[in-house]
Design an enzyme around this catalytic site. Sequence first.
Site, PDB file in Angstrom:
ATOM      1  N   ASN A 177       1.011  -3.962   7.998  1.00  0.00           N
ATOM      2  CA  ASN A 177       2.188  -4.213   7.188  1.00  0.00           C
ATOM      3  C   ASN A 177       3.062  -3.230   6.755  1.00  0.00           C
ATOM      4  OD1 ASN A 177       1.855  -7.393   6.963  1.00  0.00           O
ATOM      5  ND2 ASN A 177      -0.135  -6.529   6.434  1.00  0.00           N
TER       6      ASN A 177
ATOM      7  N   ALA B 242       0.656  -1.219   0.110  1.00  0.00           N
ATOM      8  CA  ALA B 242      -0.020  -0.016   0.115  1.00  0.00           C
ATOM      9  C   ALA B 242       1.066   1.156   0.082  1.00  0.00           C
ATOM     10  CB  ALA B 242      -0.963   0.096   1.260  1.00  0.00           C
TER      11      ALA B 242
ATOM     12  N   HIS C 117      -2.031   7.170   4.710  1.00  0.00           N
ATOM     13  CA  HIS C 117      -0.513   6.793   5.300  1.00  0.00           C
ATOM     14  C   HIS C 117       0.332   7.965   5.246  1.00  0.00           C
ATOM     15  CE1 HIS C 117      -1.565   2.475   4.891  1.00  0.00           C
ATOM     16  NE2 HIS C 117      -1.911   2.693   3.577  1.00  0.00           N
TER      17      HIS C 117
END
Length: 268
Positions: free
Chosen positions: A190, A124, A220
Amino acid sequence: MKSRRVAVIGFGAIAGELVESLLAASEPEYRVAVWLRKGSASRDRVPSGVAVVESAAELAAFTPDLVVEAAGHGAVREQVPDALVLGLPVLVSSIGALHDDALKERLVEAAKSHGGRLLLASGALGALDYVRAVRPARELELTYESRKPPAAWAKELEALGHDPQAIAAPVTLFEGTARQAAADYPQNLNVAAALALAGPGFEATRVSVVCDPEAKGNTHVVRVRSEFGTMQMTIANRPSPTNPKSSWIVGRSLLAAIDQHFSPVVML
Ligand SMILES: NC(=O)c1ccc[n+]([C@@H]2O[C@H](COP(=O)([O-])OP(=O)(O)OC[C@H]3O[C@@H](n4cnc5c(N)ncnc54)[C@H](O)[C@@H]3O)[C@@H](O)[C@H]2O)c1
Protein backbone atom coordinates in the site's frame (compact mmCIF):
# COMPACT_ATOMS: atom_id res chain seq x y z
CA MET A 1 -18.99 18.32 23.15
CA LYS A 2 -20.83 16.37 20.43
CA SER A 3 -19.47 12.83 20.01
CA ARG A 4 -17.90 11.88 16.69
CA ARG A 5 -19.46 8.95 14.85
CA VAL A 6 -16.96 6.72 13.06
CA ALA A 7 -17.64 3.48 11.17
CA VAL A 8 -14.62 1.23 10.63
CA ILE A 9 -14.68 -1.36 7.81
CA GLY A 10 -13.10 -4.63 9.03
CA PHE A 11 -11.99 -5.82 12.44
CA GLY A 12 -8.50 -7.30 11.97
CA ALA A 13 -5.16 -6.20 13.42
CA ILE A 14 -5.25 -2.51 12.39
CA ALA A 15 -9.00 -1.98 12.79
CA GLY A 16 -8.93 -3.68 16.21
CA GLU A 17 -6.13 -1.39 17.44
CA LEU A 18 -7.89 1.65 15.98
CA VAL A 19 -11.27 0.83 17.54
CA GLU A 20 -9.57 0.31 20.91
CA SER A 21 -7.97 3.78 20.66
CA LEU A 22 -11.24 5.41 19.59
CA LEU A 23 -13.09 3.85 22.54
CA ALA A 24 -10.38 5.08 24.92
CA ALA A 25 -10.61 8.69 23.64
CA SER A 26 -12.52 11.32 25.58
CA GLU A 27 -13.38 14.97 24.87
CA PRO A 28 -14.80 14.38 22.41
CA GLU A 29 -15.93 10.82 22.64
CA TYR A 30 -16.33 8.55 19.66
CA ARG A 31 -19.37 6.45 18.85
CA VAL A 32 -18.03 3.52 16.85
CA ALA A 33 -19.47 0.96 14.43
CA VAL A 34 -17.64 -1.80 12.57
CA TRP A 35 -18.78 -2.92 9.13
CA LEU A 36 -18.28 -6.67 8.84
CA ARG A 37 -19.11 -9.12 6.09
CA LYS A 38 -22.18 -11.28 6.82
CA GLY A 39 -21.20 -14.27 9.00
CA SER A 40 -17.75 -12.83 9.81
CA ALA A 41 -15.87 -14.75 12.53
CA SER A 42 -14.67 -11.36 13.88
CA ARG A 43 -18.16 -10.56 15.20
CA ASP A 44 -17.55 -12.38 18.51
CA ARG A 45 -14.46 -10.22 19.21
CA VAL A 46 -16.20 -6.86 18.74
CA PRO A 47 -16.26 -5.06 22.12
CA SER A 48 -19.57 -4.22 23.73
CA GLY A 49 -20.70 -0.70 22.95
CA VAL A 50 -19.54 -1.00 19.32
CA ALA A 51 -22.33 -1.37 16.76
CA VAL A 52 -21.98 -3.98 14.02
CA VAL A 53 -23.31 -3.14 10.55
CA GLU A 54 -23.42 -5.57 7.63
CA SER A 55 -24.85 -3.52 4.75
CA ALA A 56 -24.89 -0.03 3.27
CA ALA A 57 -28.43 0.45 4.62
CA GLU A 58 -27.28 -0.40 8.16
CA LEU A 59 -24.29 1.92 7.72
CA ALA A 60 -26.63 4.76 6.70
CA ALA A 61 -28.81 4.07 9.78
CA PHE A 62 -25.72 4.47 12.03
CA THR A 63 -25.30 8.01 10.53
CA PRO A 64 -21.48 8.10 10.61
CA ASP A 65 -19.56 11.37 10.26
CA LEU A 66 -16.65 9.40 8.78
CA VAL A 67 -16.00 5.89 7.44
CA VAL A 68 -12.53 4.33 7.79
CA GLU A 69 -11.45 1.32 5.72
CA ALA A 70 -8.88 -1.00 7.33
CA ALA A 71 -9.84 -4.34 5.79
CA GLY A 72 -8.11 -4.87 2.45
CA HIS A 73 -8.43 -4.33 -1.31
CA GLY A 74 -11.72 -6.28 -1.43
CA ALA A 75 -13.36 -3.76 0.90
CA VAL A 76 -12.23 -0.87 -1.33
CA ARG A 77 -14.00 -2.58 -4.23
CA GLU A 78 -17.07 -3.75 -2.27
CA GLN A 79 -17.95 -1.32 0.53
CA VAL A 80 -16.12 1.95 -0.16
CA PRO A 81 -18.21 2.77 -3.29
CA ASP A 82 -21.44 2.31 -1.28
CA ALA A 83 -20.20 4.62 1.48
CA LEU A 84 -19.24 7.29 -1.09
CA VAL A 85 -22.66 7.00 -2.73
CA LEU A 86 -24.15 7.79 0.70
CA GLY A 87 -22.23 11.09 0.48
CA LEU A 88 -19.81 10.14 3.27
CA PRO A 89 -16.10 10.92 3.63
CA VAL A 90 -14.13 7.63 3.51
CA LEU A 91 -10.56 7.29 4.78
CA VAL A 92 -8.94 4.43 2.85
CA SER A 93 -5.89 2.55 4.16
CA SER A 94 -5.76 -0.14 1.43
CA ILE A 95 -4.59 2.42 -1.13
CA GLY A 96 -2.95 -0.28 -3.25
CA ALA A 97 -6.42 -1.11 -4.60
CA LEU A 98 -6.25 2.16 -6.55
CA HIS A 99 -3.60 0.69 -8.87
CA ASP A 100 -6.72 -0.38 -10.78
CA ASP A 101 -7.50 2.79 -12.80
CA ALA A 102 -11.11 1.71 -13.47
CA LEU A 103 -11.78 1.29 -9.72
CA LYS A 104 -10.12 4.62 -8.95
CA GLU A 105 -12.30 6.38 -11.56
CA ARG A 106 -15.42 4.69 -10.15
CA LEU A 107 -14.63 5.89 -6.64
CA VAL A 108 -13.82 9.44 -7.76
CA GLU A 109 -17.07 9.58 -9.77
CA ALA A 110 -19.08 8.24 -6.80
CA ALA A 111 -17.53 10.88 -4.53
CA LYS A 112 -18.09 13.72 -7.03
CA SER A 113 -21.67 12.78 -7.86
CA HIS A 114 -22.88 12.21 -4.29
CA GLY A 115 -20.86 14.68 -2.23
CA GLY A 116 -18.63 12.03 -0.61
CA ARG A 117 -14.89 12.38 -0.23
CA LEU A 118 -12.13 9.83 -0.79
CA LEU A 119 -9.41 10.43 1.82
CA LEU A 120 -6.15 8.51 1.31
CA ALA A 121 -4.26 7.58 4.48
CA SER A 122 -0.48 7.92 4.64
CA GLY A 123 -0.51 4.75 6.77
CA ALA A 124 2.91 3.26 7.47
CA LEU A 125 4.72 6.09 5.66
CA GLY A 126 5.55 9.77 6.15
CA ALA A 127 6.70 12.70 3.97
CA LEU A 128 3.95 12.39 1.37
CA ASP A 129 3.61 16.19 1.60
CA TYR A 130 7.14 16.48 0.14
CA VAL A 131 6.37 13.96 -2.60
CA ARG A 132 3.20 15.87 -3.54
CA ALA A 133 5.18 19.12 -3.68
CA VAL A 134 7.79 17.76 -6.14
CA ARG A 135 5.20 16.01 -8.29
CA PRO A 136 5.27 18.69 -11.06
CA ALA A 137 9.10 18.49 -11.32
CA ARG A 138 10.47 17.94 -14.85
CA GLU A 139 13.11 15.43 -13.79
CA LEU A 140 11.45 13.50 -11.01
CA GLU A 141 12.86 10.11 -9.97
CA LEU A 142 11.29 8.20 -7.10
CA THR A 143 12.34 4.79 -5.83
CA TYR A 144 10.92 2.83 -2.95
CA GLU A 145 12.40 -0.20 -1.22
CA SER A 146 10.44 -2.38 1.20
CA ARG A 147 12.62 -4.54 3.47
CA LYS A 148 10.85 -6.83 5.91
CA PRO A 149 11.87 -9.93 7.89
CA PRO A 150 10.86 -13.45 6.72
CA ALA A 151 7.88 -13.56 9.15
CA ALA A 152 6.18 -10.93 6.98
CA TRP A 153 6.67 -13.03 3.83
CA ALA A 154 6.00 -16.60 4.98
CA LYS A 155 3.41 -17.44 2.28
CA GLU A 156 5.32 -15.69 -0.52
CA LEU A 157 8.59 -17.45 0.38
CA GLU A 158 6.90 -20.86 0.51
CA ALA A 159 5.36 -20.19 -2.92
CA LEU A 160 8.90 -19.61 -4.24
CA GLY A 161 10.13 -22.87 -2.67
CA HIS A 162 11.96 -21.24 0.30
CA ASP A 163 11.62 -22.32 3.92
CA PRO A 164 10.91 -19.00 5.76
CA GLN A 165 12.70 -20.34 8.88
CA ALA A 166 15.89 -21.05 6.89
CA ILE A 167 16.41 -17.71 5.10
CA ALA A 168 20.05 -16.70 5.86
CA ALA A 169 20.60 -13.94 3.25
CA PRO A 170 18.37 -11.25 1.68
CA VAL A 171 16.00 -12.48 -1.06
CA THR A 172 14.68 -9.97 -3.62
CA LEU A 173 11.03 -10.89 -4.13
CA PHE A 174 10.13 -8.17 -6.62
CA GLU A 175 11.53 -5.37 -8.75
CA GLY A 176 9.25 -3.33 -10.99
CA THR A 177 6.53 -0.68 -11.11
CA ALA A 178 4.33 0.41 -8.22
CA ARG A 179 1.30 -0.78 -10.24
CA GLN A 180 2.62 -4.35 -10.45
CA ALA A 181 3.80 -4.27 -6.82
CA ALA A 182 0.36 -3.18 -5.56
CA ALA A 183 -1.34 -5.85 -7.67
CA ASP A 184 1.05 -8.66 -6.62
CA TYR A 185 1.26 -7.80 -2.89
CA PRO A 186 -2.15 -6.43 -1.83
CA GLN A 187 -1.39 -6.65 1.90
CA ASN A 188 2.16 -5.26 1.82
CA LEU A 189 2.57 -2.65 -0.91
CA ASN A 190 0.00 0.00 0.00
CA VAL A 191 2.94 2.29 0.72
CA ALA A 192 4.20 2.01 -2.88
CA ALA A 193 0.73 2.99 -4.09
CA ALA A 194 0.63 5.99 -1.74
CA LEU A 195 3.96 7.21 -3.17
CA ALA A 196 2.76 6.64 -6.74
CA LEU A 197 -0.46 8.58 -6.16
CA ALA A 198 1.30 11.44 -4.37
CA GLY A 199 4.18 11.52 -6.86
CA PRO A 200 5.02 10.39 -10.38
CA GLY A 201 2.26 7.78 -10.86
CA PHE A 202 2.06 3.98 -10.84
CA GLU A 203 4.32 3.37 -13.87
CA ALA A 204 7.13 5.80 -13.01
CA THR A 205 7.42 4.83 -9.31
CA ARG A 206 10.07 2.09 -9.10
CA VAL A 207 9.74 -0.51 -6.35
CA SER A 208 11.88 -3.26 -4.91
CA VAL A 209 10.73 -5.74 -2.27
CA VAL A 210 13.36 -7.51 -0.22
CA CYS A 211 12.94 -10.21 2.42
CA ASP A 212 15.87 -9.69 4.80
CA PRO A 213 16.55 -11.83 7.88
CA GLU A 214 18.58 -8.90 9.28
CA ALA A 215 15.76 -6.34 8.75
CA LYS A 216 15.10 -4.31 11.87
CA GLY A 217 11.32 -4.26 11.55
CA ASN A 218 9.31 -3.29 8.47
CA THR A 219 11.72 -0.92 6.75
CA HIS A 220 10.71 1.59 4.06
CA VAL A 221 13.40 3.49 2.13
CA VAL A 222 12.23 6.29 -0.17
CA ARG A 223 14.63 8.19 -2.44
CA VAL A 224 13.49 11.23 -4.43
CA ARG A 225 15.57 13.28 -6.86
CA SER A 226 14.38 16.29 -8.87
CA GLU A 227 15.51 19.78 -9.89
CA PHE A 228 14.27 20.92 -6.45
CA GLY A 229 16.80 18.73 -4.63
CA THR A 230 16.95 15.29 -3.08
CA MET A 231 15.17 13.52 -0.27
CA GLN A 232 15.97 10.22 1.37
CA MET A 233 13.86 8.77 4.11
CA THR A 234 14.09 5.54 6.07
CA ILE A 235 11.35 4.40 8.39
CA ALA A 236 11.81 1.21 10.42
CA ASN A 237 8.38 0.27 11.75
CA ARG A 238 7.76 -2.35 14.38
CA PRO A 239 5.34 -4.99 13.07
CA SER A 240 1.82 -5.08 14.48
CA PRO A 241 1.71 -7.54 17.42
CA THR A 242 -1.15 -9.37 15.68
CA ASN A 243 -0.15 -9.20 11.97
CA PRO A 244 3.57 -9.18 10.99
CA LYS A 245 2.72 -7.94 7.47
CA SER A 246 1.29 -4.70 8.86
CA SER A 247 3.18 -2.04 10.80
CA TRP A 248 2.11 -1.22 14.34
CA ILE A 249 2.10 2.52 13.55
CA VAL A 250 -0.74 2.20 11.00
CA GLY A 251 -3.52 2.21 13.62
CA ARG A 252 -1.94 5.32 15.20
CA SER A 253 -1.55 6.95 11.79
CA LEU A 254 -5.25 6.40 11.07
CA LEU A 255 -6.12 7.80 14.49
CA ALA A 256 -4.06 10.94 13.72
CA ALA A 257 -5.77 11.26 10.32
CA ILE A 258 -9.21 10.92 11.94
CA ASP A 259 -8.28 13.63 14.42
CA GLN A 260 -7.20 15.91 11.55
CA HIS A 261 -10.46 15.25 9.74
CA PHE A 262 -12.45 16.68 12.66
CA SER A 263 -9.96 19.33 13.74
CA PRO A 264 -10.42 23.09 13.19
CA VAL A 265 -6.64 23.25 12.56
CA VAL A 266 -5.29 21.02 9.78
CA MET A 267 -1.63 20.30 9.01
CA LEU A 268 -1.19 19.57 5.28
N1 LIG B 1 -1.55 2.15 4.03
C1 LIG B 1 -0.74 1.42 4.76
O1 LIG B 1 0.38 1.81 5.09
C2 LIG B 1 -1.19 0.06 5.21
C3 LIG B 1 -0.36 -0.68 6.06
C4 LIG B 1 -0.79 -1.93 6.48
C5 LIG B 1 -2.01 -2.43 6.05
N2 LIG B 1 -2.79 -1.69 5.22
C6 LIG B 1 -4.09 -2.22 4.75
O2 LIG B 1 -4.88 -2.56 5.85
C7 LIG B 1 -5.49 -3.83 5.62
C8 LIG B 1 -5.79 -4.50 6.95
O3 LIG B 1 -4.57 -4.80 7.60
P1 LIG B 1 -4.58 -5.72 8.91
O4 LIG B 1 -3.17 -5.85 9.34
O5 LIG B 1 -5.59 -5.24 9.85
O6 LIG B 1 -5.06 -7.11 8.26
P2 LIG B 1 -5.78 -8.32 8.98
O7 LIG B 1 -5.66 -9.47 8.04
O8 LIG B 1 -5.33 -8.47 10.39
O9 LIG B 1 -7.31 -7.86 9.05
C9 LIG B 1 -8.13 -7.66 7.94
C10 LIG B 1 -9.56 -7.95 8.42
O10 LIG B 1 -10.49 -7.41 7.49
C11 LIG B 1 -11.50 -8.38 7.26
N3 LIG B 1 -12.06 -8.12 5.94
C12 LIG B 1 -11.52 -8.43 4.74
N4 LIG B 1 -12.32 -7.98 3.75
C13 LIG B 1 -13.37 -7.39 4.36
C14 LIG B 1 -14.52 -6.72 3.87
N5 LIG B 1 -14.75 -6.61 2.56
N6 LIG B 1 -15.39 -6.20 4.78
C15 LIG B 1 -15.19 -6.31 6.09
N7 LIG B 1 -14.10 -6.94 6.63
C16 LIG B 1 -13.22 -7.47 5.75
C17 LIG B 1 -10.81 -9.73 7.40
O11 LIG B 1 -11.74 -10.73 7.70
C18 LIG B 1 -9.83 -9.46 8.54
O12 LIG B 1 -10.44 -9.68 9.79
C19 LIG B 1 -4.46 -4.58 4.76
O13 LIG B 1 -5.08 -5.58 3.96
C20 LIG B 1 -3.87 -3.49 3.93
O14 LIG B 1 -4.55 -3.37 2.68
C21 LIG B 1 -2.41 -0.47 4.81
